[in-house]
Each structure stands twice: as structure tokens, then as C-alpha cells.
Write a protein that holds these residues in place. Structure first.
Motif, PDB file in Angstrom:
ATOM      1  N   PRO A   1       0.800  -1.231   0.000  1.00 18.47           N
ATOM      2  CA  PRO A   1       0.000   0.000   0.000  1.00 18.47           C
ATOM      3  C   PRO A   1       0.829   1.276   0.000  1.00 18.47           C
ATOM      4  O   PRO A   1       0.318   2.338  -0.364  1.00 18.47           O
ATOM      5  N   HIS A   2       2.106   1.195   0.395  1.00 10.63           N
ATOM      6  CA  HIS A   2       2.885   2.416   0.579  1.00 10.63           C
ATOM      7  C   HIS A   2       4.083   2.559  -0.366  1.00 10.63           C
ATOM      8  O   HIS A   2       4.726   3.604  -0.382  1.00 10.63           O
ATOM      9  N   GLY A   3       4.390   1.536  -1.147  1.00 10.23           N
ATOM     10  CA  GLY A   3       5.554   1.657  -2.019  1.00 10.23           C
ATOM     11  C   GLY A   3       5.806   0.379  -2.801  1.00 10.23           C
ATOM     12  O   GLY A   3       4.984  -0.551  -2.791  1.00 10.23           O
ATOM     13  N   GLU A   4       6.938   0.344  -3.479  1.00 10.62           N
ATOM     14  CA  GLU A   4       7.307  -0.800  -4.303  1.00 10.62           C
ATOM     15  C   GLU A   4       8.730  -1.238  -3.964  1.00 10.62           C
ATOM     16  O   GLU A   4       9.546  -0.430  -3.523  1.00 10.62           O
ATOM     17  N   ALA A   5       8.992  -2.517  -4.192  1.00 12.90           N
ATOM     18  CA  ALA A   5      10.346  -3.057  -4.062  1.00 12.90           C
ATOM     19  C   ALA A   5      10.707  -3.739  -5.374  1.00 12.90           C
ATOM     20  O   ALA A   5       9.968  -4.590  -5.867  1.00 12.90           O
ATOM     21  N   TYR A   6      11.833  -3.319  -5.946  1.00 11.22           N
ATOM     22  CA  TYR A   6      12.306  -3.855  -7.225  1.00 11.22           C
ATOM     23  C   TYR A   6      13.458  -4.805  -6.963  1.00 11.22           C
ATOM     24  O   TYR A   6      14.473  -4.404  -6.383  1.00 11.22           O
ATOM     25  N   VAL A   7      13.319  -6.039  -7.411  1.00  5.33           N
ATOM     26  CA  VAL A   7      14.371  -7.043  -7.245  1.00  5.33           C
ATOM     27  C   VAL A   7      14.977  -7.325  -8.612  1.00  5.33           C
ATOM     28  O   VAL A   7      14.288  -7.776  -9.528  1.00  5.33           O
ATOM     29  N   THR A   8      16.275  -7.041  -8.745  1.00  2.00           N
ATOM     30  CA  THR A   8      16.962  -7.222 -10.029  1.00  2.00           C
ATOM     31  C   THR A   8      18.164  -8.137  -9.860  1.00  2.00           C
ATOM     32  O   THR A   8      19.084  -7.816  -9.105  1.00  2.00           O
ATOM     33  N   PRO A   9      18.204  -9.286 -10.540  1.00  4.66           N
ATOM     34  CA  PRO A   9      19.410 -10.119 -10.515  1.00  4.66           C
ATOM     35  C   PRO A   9      20.546  -9.392 -11.234  1.00  4.66           C
ATOM     36  O   PRO A   9      20.375  -8.935 -12.367  1.00  4.66           O
ATOM     37  N   VAL A  10      21.698  -9.275 -10.582  1.00  3.64           N
ATOM     38  CA  VAL A  10      22.829  -8.571 -11.203  1.00  3.64           C
ATOM     39  C   VAL A  10      24.104  -9.408 -11.231  1.00  3.64           C
ATOM     40  O   VAL A  10      25.118  -8.975 -11.784  1.00  3.64           O
ATOM     41  N   GLY A  11      24.082 -10.603 -10.653  1.00  5.65           N
ATOM     42  CA  GLY A  11      25.254 -11.459 -10.652  1.00  5.65           C
ATOM     43  C   GLY A  11      24.868 -12.867 -10.264  1.00  5.65           C
ATOM     44  O   GLY A  11      23.718 -13.125  -9.878  1.00  5.65           O
ATOM     45  N   PRO A  12      25.809 -13.817 -10.330  1.00  2.00           N
ATOM     46  CA  PRO A  12      25.470 -15.206  -9.997  1.00  2.00           C
ATOM     47  C   PRO A  12      25.047 -15.391  -8.551  1.00  2.00           C
ATOM     48  O   PRO A  12      24.308 -16.329  -8.232  1.00  2.00           O
ATOM     49  N   ASP A  13      25.502 -14.515  -7.661  1.00  2.00           N
ATOM     50  CA  ASP A  13      25.156 -14.603  -6.243  1.00  2.00           C
ATOM     51  C   ASP A  13      24.817 -13.229  -5.689  1.00  2.00           C
ATOM     52  O   ASP A  13      25.139 -12.921  -4.530  1.00  2.00           O
ATOM     53  N   LEU A  14      24.144 -12.411  -6.494  1.00  2.00           N
ATOM     54  CA  LEU A  14      23.859 -11.053  -6.047  1.00  2.00           C
ATOM     55  C   LEU A  14      22.572 -10.536  -6.680  1.00  2.00           C
ATOM     56  O   LEU A  14      22.378 -10.663  -7.890  1.00  2.00           O
ATOM     57  N   VAL A  15      21.718  -9.949  -5.847  1.00  2.00           N
ATOM     58  CA  VAL A  15      20.534  -9.246  -6.346  1.00  2.00           C
ATOM     59  C   VAL A  15      20.537  -7.842  -5.752  1.00  2.00           C
ATOM     60  O   VAL A  15      21.021  -7.608  -4.642  1.00  2.00           O
ATOM     61  N   GLY A  16      20.006  -6.887  -6.521  1.00  2.00           N
ATOM     62  CA  GLY A  16      19.796  -5.545  -6.017  1.00  2.00           C
ATOM     63  C   GLY A  16      18.322  -5.377  -5.693  1.00  2.00           C
ATOM     64  O   GLY A  16      17.458  -5.833  -6.451  1.00  2.00           O
ATOM     65  N   VAL A  17      18.041  -4.743  -4.571  1.00  2.00           N
ATOM     66  CA  VAL A  17      16.654  -4.504  -4.172  1.00  2.00           C
ATOM     67  C   VAL A  17      16.497  -3.010  -3.919  1.00  2.00           C
ATOM     68  O   VAL A  17      17.073  -2.457  -2.973  1.00  2.00           O
ATOM     69  N   ALA A  18      15.725  -2.367  -4.773  1.00  2.00           N
ATOM     70  CA  ALA A  18      15.456  -0.936  -4.647  1.00  2.00           C
ATOM     71  C   ALA A  18      14.030  -0.750  -4.149  1.00  2.00           C
ATOM     72  O   ALA A  18      13.107  -1.394  -4.656  1.00  2.00           O
ATOM     73  N   VAL A  19      13.858   0.090  -3.142  1.00  2.00           N
ATOM     74  CA  VAL A  19      12.516   0.387  -2.628  1.00  2.00           C
ATOM     75  C   VAL A  19      12.176   1.830  -2.974  1.00  2.00           C
ATOM     76  O   VAL A  19      13.014   2.728  -2.870  1.00  2.00           O
ATOM     77  N   LEU A  20      10.944   2.047  -3.412  1.00  2.00           N
ATOM     78  CA  LEU A  20      10.469   3.368  -3.802  1.00  2.00           C
ATOM     79  C   LEU A  20       9.261   3.746  -2.961  1.00  2.00           C
ATOM     80  O   LEU A  20       8.402   2.904  -2.682  1.00  2.00           O
ATOM     81  N   GLY A  21       9.197   5.004  -2.580  1.00  2.00           N
ATOM     82  CA  GLY A  21       8.055   5.466  -1.811  1.00  2.00           C
ATOM     83  C   GLY A  21       8.319   6.827  -1.224  1.00  2.00           C
ATOM     84  O   GLY A  21       9.292   7.513  -1.594  1.00  2.00           O
ATOM     85  N   PRO A  22       7.471   7.272  -0.314  1.00  2.00           N
ATOM     86  CA  PRO A  22       7.655   8.593   0.299  1.00  2.00           C
ATOM     87  C   PRO A  22       8.865   8.609   1.212  1.00  2.00           C
ATOM     88  O   PRO A  22       9.294   7.573   1.735  1.00  2.00           O
ATOM     89  N   ARG A  23       9.394   9.793   1.417  1.00  2.00           N
ATOM     90  CA  ARG A  23      10.551   9.946   2.286  1.00  2.00           C
ATOM     91  C   ARG A  23      10.135   9.810   3.753  1.00  2.00           C
ATOM     92  O   ARG A  23       8.998  10.056   4.116  1.00  2.00           O
ATOM     93  N   GLY A  24      11.076   9.417   4.597  1.00  2.00           N
ATOM     94  CA  GLY A  24      10.803   9.412   6.023  1.00  2.00           C
ATOM     95  C   GLY A  24      11.014   8.073   6.688  1.00  2.00           C
ATOM     96  O   GLY A  24      11.124   7.996   7.906  1.00  2.00           O
ATOM     97  N   ARG A  25      11.082   6.977   5.910  1.00  2.00           N
ATOM     98  CA  ARG A  25      11.293   5.662   6.512  1.00  2.00           C
ATOM     99  C   ARG A  25      12.640   5.098   6.073  1.00  2.00           C
ATOM    100  O   ARG A  25      13.008   5.183   4.902  1.00  2.00           O
TER     101      ARG A  25
END
Length: 337
Positions: A181-205
């Protein structure tokens, strides 16, 4: 005399420099940070971005991406890219590949910042250098854009992005977009043993509080954090014009809607090519129309999603609607891809 002076050595600036060098121009890039430069980024390239890099002679190492998957607590829907794979690539890996290609083509690099800018009918002077044209590729908070007065006020809700890496084996070859309800989390595989997780939403948390909104994802990543949290924002940047005399804006400096649809790098690469093409053709004013054409689909679809996201009664319907209408979802994903 320098043909093209580029303020900012991120992907947009380096892509502009490479296109300029390939066109036979003398190019100088001014950047205060040593390479490679890291920043908060979803690190997923759409197929058009992969093609644009190949056009520059660049094929960075990364993880092929098959498509996009949307998920909420009850639904999941995915769409495969029809035009070939995308690419999950560490920002530092991408930057290194662009930087080395630029150097190989004879692009000059100066350490420093572009301060005051002075221009007349014959050229532009900045950072102690004089050139025929100055390209501002100095990011979301572009000081050059601000000095030109090209940023109108924007009173809409501000959104921010935070990114962290996790040392886990990727469990999918899709970019996963988890919705709460408050934002999104983007999971992107970037290596054989590594994922990047970006969270988007309002500032403050802080990052961990954002991630707590996605309990299944948080459980999968437990104890695997690797590296620091990086942030960026506010993301939205309205810009009146991308051409101001002998100064042209590219990348995030040229205007930004949101990271929601993950097209920032691909759009920056396409815009860099259009910018140099307009200069070489002797029609710098053409770049404004080219930028609007290249970004139109992205701007319309991203604004539509943001409008739905901003209203609680429609925000909760985004993933269920995509789940019920997978063909429509696939069409939208591939329109962006």
C-alpha cells in the motif's frame, strides 16, 4: 577548440561523449568523482537499453532479464520481453564499461565541477574551458539546469528511492516488482550470487522499514545484506526546455518522471544519441522535439501508474488488474521495453 564539453560523467554524460567521439568531435568530460561511480539505481536495463549499448560498442557483464513480474500479497503476473532480453548489471560495471569505451575513443576527462556558465553566439565557457556546446549531464539535482531557470515548481507528492544489494543466488530471471500500500520493491538479478533490491516510496522511513512491507521478500533476504544503502530523490523533475542557447540537457538533468517503470538508463542512452545527432546535423533545436518523442510513451505510462498509485482505492487494484488482464500487461511492458 573543444566541440563538446560534457558536465557529468555518469551513463548519460559518457554515452553523449561516446556518440560525440564516434561522430568525430573533440569531447571533454568534467566529473568530480573517480571512476567507477556508484549511485542508487534499479540496475535493470530494458532491451532497448541493451541495444543502445551495443550500438556504442559496449556489452557489459550482467544477468540476462527475461521480463517483468508484478506481485502483491495475493497475485502475481509476468510478461516476457519480445524484443530480446534485458540486462541486470551493477551500476559500477556499467559505468566502467562506458568510461573505458570513452577513453579508448579519445574522450578527455577532467576532474572537477562545472560552476558558472557563460555563453554567447560563438561558444560557451565553463570550468575554465571553452567549447562550441555544453551538455549538462549533472543529474537529478543539476546545478546547471537550476542556473538556467529551467525547473518549474512541482507540488505533487515526492517519491524517493533506496537501494541495497543482497548476497543471494537469484531465484528468477525476471525483474520482480513487489507492491504494498505504501511503495514498491524492485528485485533485479545482477550477478550469480547477487541481487539488487530498490525500494520506492515517500521519504521518512529507513530502508529496513520499507522492506518490512514485503514480509515474504524480507524473509528470503534475511541475513544476506551486502554493502550500504544508497538513496536518491526526490525523483520527479519537471523541465521547461532541454535546449538553452548552447547548453543542452541530457539524462536525469533533462527531466525525470519516476523510477516506477525502470527506463531511466535506456532513455538516457537514446537521448544522448539524439542530442549528438542534432548537433552534428546543425539543428540543435531539433533535440527538444526528439527528446519529447523518445520519452512520450514512458512519460504517459509512468504518469498513469503514478496517478493510480497515489489514490488508495486504485493503488490496491494495480496488480489484481494486471493479473486479470495479462495480455494488456504484456502489451504495456513491451511498449516500455
Amino acid at each position: 577548440m573543444i566541440d563538446l564539453l560534457v558536465a557529468g560523467g555518469g551513463p548519460a554524460g559518457l554515452a553523449t561523449a561516446i556518440h560525440g567521439a564516434l561522430a568525430g568531435l573533440r569531447v571533454v568530460v568534467v566529473e568530480p568523482r573517480p571512476a567507477p561511480v556508484d549511485k542508487a539505481c534499479g540496475e535493470g536495463l530494458m532491451p532497448t537499453g541493451v541495444t543502445a549499448l551495443a550500438r556504442l560498442g559496449i556489452t557489459p557483464a550482467g544477468r540476462p532479464l527475461a521480463g517483468i513480474r508484478y506481485l502483491d500479497a495475493r497475485h502475481a503476473v509476468e510478461a516476457r520481453f519480445r524484443a530480446g532480453p534485458g540486462l541486470g548489471v551493477r551500476r559500477t560495471t556499467l559505468h566502467t564499461a562506458l568510461y573505458e569505451r570513452a577513453r579508448a575513443l579519445g574522450v578527455e576527462h577532467r576532474v572537477g565541477r562545472v560552476g558558472d556558465v557563460h555563453q554567447d553566439a560563438h561558444g560557451v565557457t565553463a570550468a575554465g574551458l571553452t567549447a562550441h556546446w555544453l551538455v549538462a549531464a549533472d543529474g537529478l539535482h543539476s546545478p546547471i539546469r537550476a542556473a538556467l531557470g529551467s525547473t518549474p515548481p512541482d507540488r505533487r507528492a515526492r517519491r524517493y528511492g533506496l537501494r541495497r544489494h543482497f548476497a543471494v543466488e537469484p531465484w528468477t530471471d525476471f525483474v520482480e516488482v513487489h507492491w504494498s500500500p505504501h511503495g514498491e520493491a524492485y528485485v533485479t538479478p545482477v550477478g550469480p550470487d547477487l541481487v539488487g533490491v530498490a525500494v520506492l516510496g515517500p521519504r521518512g522511513r529507513p530502508y529496513d522499514e520499507h522492506l518490512a512491507a514485503f514480509p515474504a521478500l524480507r524473509a528470503r533476504l534475511a541475513g544476506a545484506a551486502a554493502g550500504d544503502v544508497r538513496g536518491a530523490g526526490p525523483l520527479r523533475r519537471r523541465v521547461r526546455t532541454r535546449v538553452a542557447g548552447r547548453v543542452l540537457l541530457v539524462g536525469d538533468a533533462a527531466g525525470y518522471t519516476d523510477a516506477l517503470t525502470g527506463e531511466g538508463i535506456a532513455l538516457a542512452l537514446a537521448s544522448a544519441r539524439a542530442l549528438v545527432g542534432a548537433l552534428v546535423a546543425g539543428c540543435p533545436e531539433r533535440y527538444e522535439a526528439d527528446w519529447r518523442r523518445l520519452s512520450r510513451r514512458h512519460r504517459v505510462l509512468t504518469e498513469t501508474l503514478l496517478t493510480a498509485r497515489a489514490r488508495p482505492h486504485t493503488a490496491r487494484l494495480i496488480v489484481p488488474a494486471a493479473h486479470r488482464l495479462p495480455t494488456v500487461f504484456g502489451t504495456v511492458v513491451n511498449a516500455l521495453a
